[in-house]
Design an enzyme around this catalytic site. Structure first.
Site, PDB file in Angstrom:
ATOM      1  N   GLU A   1      10.064  20.063  18.125  1.00  0.00           N
ATOM      2  CA  GLU A   1      10.156  21.197  19.042  1.00  0.00           C
ATOM      3  C   GLU A   1      11.611  21.481  19.405  1.00  0.00           C
ATOM      4  O   GLU A   1      12.039  22.626  19.471  1.00  0.00           O
ATOM      5  CB  GLU A   1       9.365  20.921  20.338  1.00  0.00           C
ATOM      6  CG  GLU A   1       7.922  20.546  20.114  1.00  0.00           C
ATOM      7  CD  GLU A   1       7.674  19.036  20.027  1.00  0.00           C
ATOM      8  OE1 GLU A   1       6.663  18.588  20.579  1.00  0.00           O
ATOM      9  OE2 GLU A   1       8.495  18.319  19.413  1.00  0.00           O
TER      10      GLU A   1
ATOM     11  N   CYS B   1      10.458  17.585  25.593  1.00  0.00           N
ATOM     12  CA  CYS B   1      10.255  18.848  24.871  1.00  0.00           C
ATOM     13  C   CYS B   1       9.586  19.883  25.758  1.00  0.00           C
ATOM     14  O   CYS B   1       9.926  21.064  25.701  1.00  0.00           O
ATOM     15  CB  CYS B   1       9.433  18.608  23.604  1.00  0.00           C
ATOM     16  SG  CYS B   1      10.339  17.671  22.357  1.00  0.00           S
TER      17      CYS B   1
ATOM     18  N   CYS C   1       6.152  16.076  24.142  1.00  0.00           N
ATOM     19  CA  CYS C   1       6.462  15.071  25.156  1.00  0.00           C
ATOM     20  C   CYS C   1       7.073  15.783  26.367  1.00  0.00           C
ATOM     21  O   CYS C   1       7.332  16.983  26.334  1.00  0.00           O
ATOM     22  CB  CYS C   1       7.436  14.040  24.593  1.00  0.00           C
ATOM     23  SG  CYS C   1       9.112  14.686  24.348  1.00  0.00           S
TER      24      CYS C   1
ATOM     25  N   HIS D   1      13.406  15.711  18.202  1.00  0.00           N
ATOM     26  CA  HIS D   1      12.002  16.087  18.053  1.00  0.00           C
ATOM     27  C   HIS D   1      11.864  17.449  17.374  1.00  0.00           C
ATOM     28  O   HIS D   1      12.777  18.279  17.424  1.00  0.00           O
ATOM     29  CB  HIS D   1      11.317  16.112  19.415  1.00  0.00           C
ATOM     30  CG  HIS D   1      11.106  14.749  19.992  1.00  0.00           C
ATOM     31  ND1 HIS D   1      10.355  14.530  21.119  1.00  0.00           N
ATOM     32  CD2 HIS D   1      11.530  13.516  19.584  1.00  0.00           C
ATOM     33  CE1 HIS D   1      10.328  13.239  21.389  1.00  0.00           C
ATOM     34  NE2 HIS D   1      11.049  12.604  20.470  1.00  0.00           N
TER      35      HIS D   1
END
Length: 146
Positions: free
Chosen positions: A79, A108, A105, A77
């Site tokens: 992040e 993260c 999410c 991801h």
């Protein structure tokens, strides 16, 4: 006239998202401390691994809805990549602010909490109420930009 700092950094996160190799959702993240960018990230396969653009999307093939079964994805991801880039270059993320094109999410969110991110600005929603709950519990300020 210069846009607000929040809009300025979100515009940069949007530009970073254009590097994404995800077939479903392009996400960009920028970590900032004291109005200086310390790291960026976008969602895509790990270094040296084929991108979804090249081999297809397993999640799409299996019909997995957004926000579920994160482990069945090639991508890191945005992040996570921003945190990893900061770590690779020896830059602390403690006391920083994250600008992300999509709400983090839960995976993260947990990483951002432990990385010392104190505030998050995001544009797009994501179907993950647990992430918001954990961020609130950890007293990370969360802001939806329009």
């Amino acid at each position: 006239m210069r846009p607000s700092w929040n809009n300025y950094f979100m515009d940069i996160a949007t530009l970073v998202a254009s590097r994404s190799t995800c077939l479903r959702r392009q996400v960009g993240a920028v970590i900032v401390r004291e109005k200086r960018i310390i790291s960026t990230g976008y969602n895509g396969a790990p270094s040296g691994v084929a991108h979804c653009l090249d081999v297809g999307c397993l999640r799409e093939e299996l019909g997995i809805p957004s926000g579920e079964r994160h482990e069945l994805c090639r991508a890191v991801h945005a992040e996570q990549n921003a945190i990893i880039q900061a770590a690779l270059h020896g830059v602390s993320t403690k006391g920083s602010t994250l600008y992300c094109t999509t709400q983090p999410c839960v995976l993260c969110a947990k990483m951002l909490i432990n990385a010392g991110v104190e505030e998050i600005f995001f544009k797009g929603s994501y179907p993950d109420e647990l992430a918001i709950s954990l961020l609130n519990e950890a007293k990370v300020k969360i802001n939806l930009l329009k």
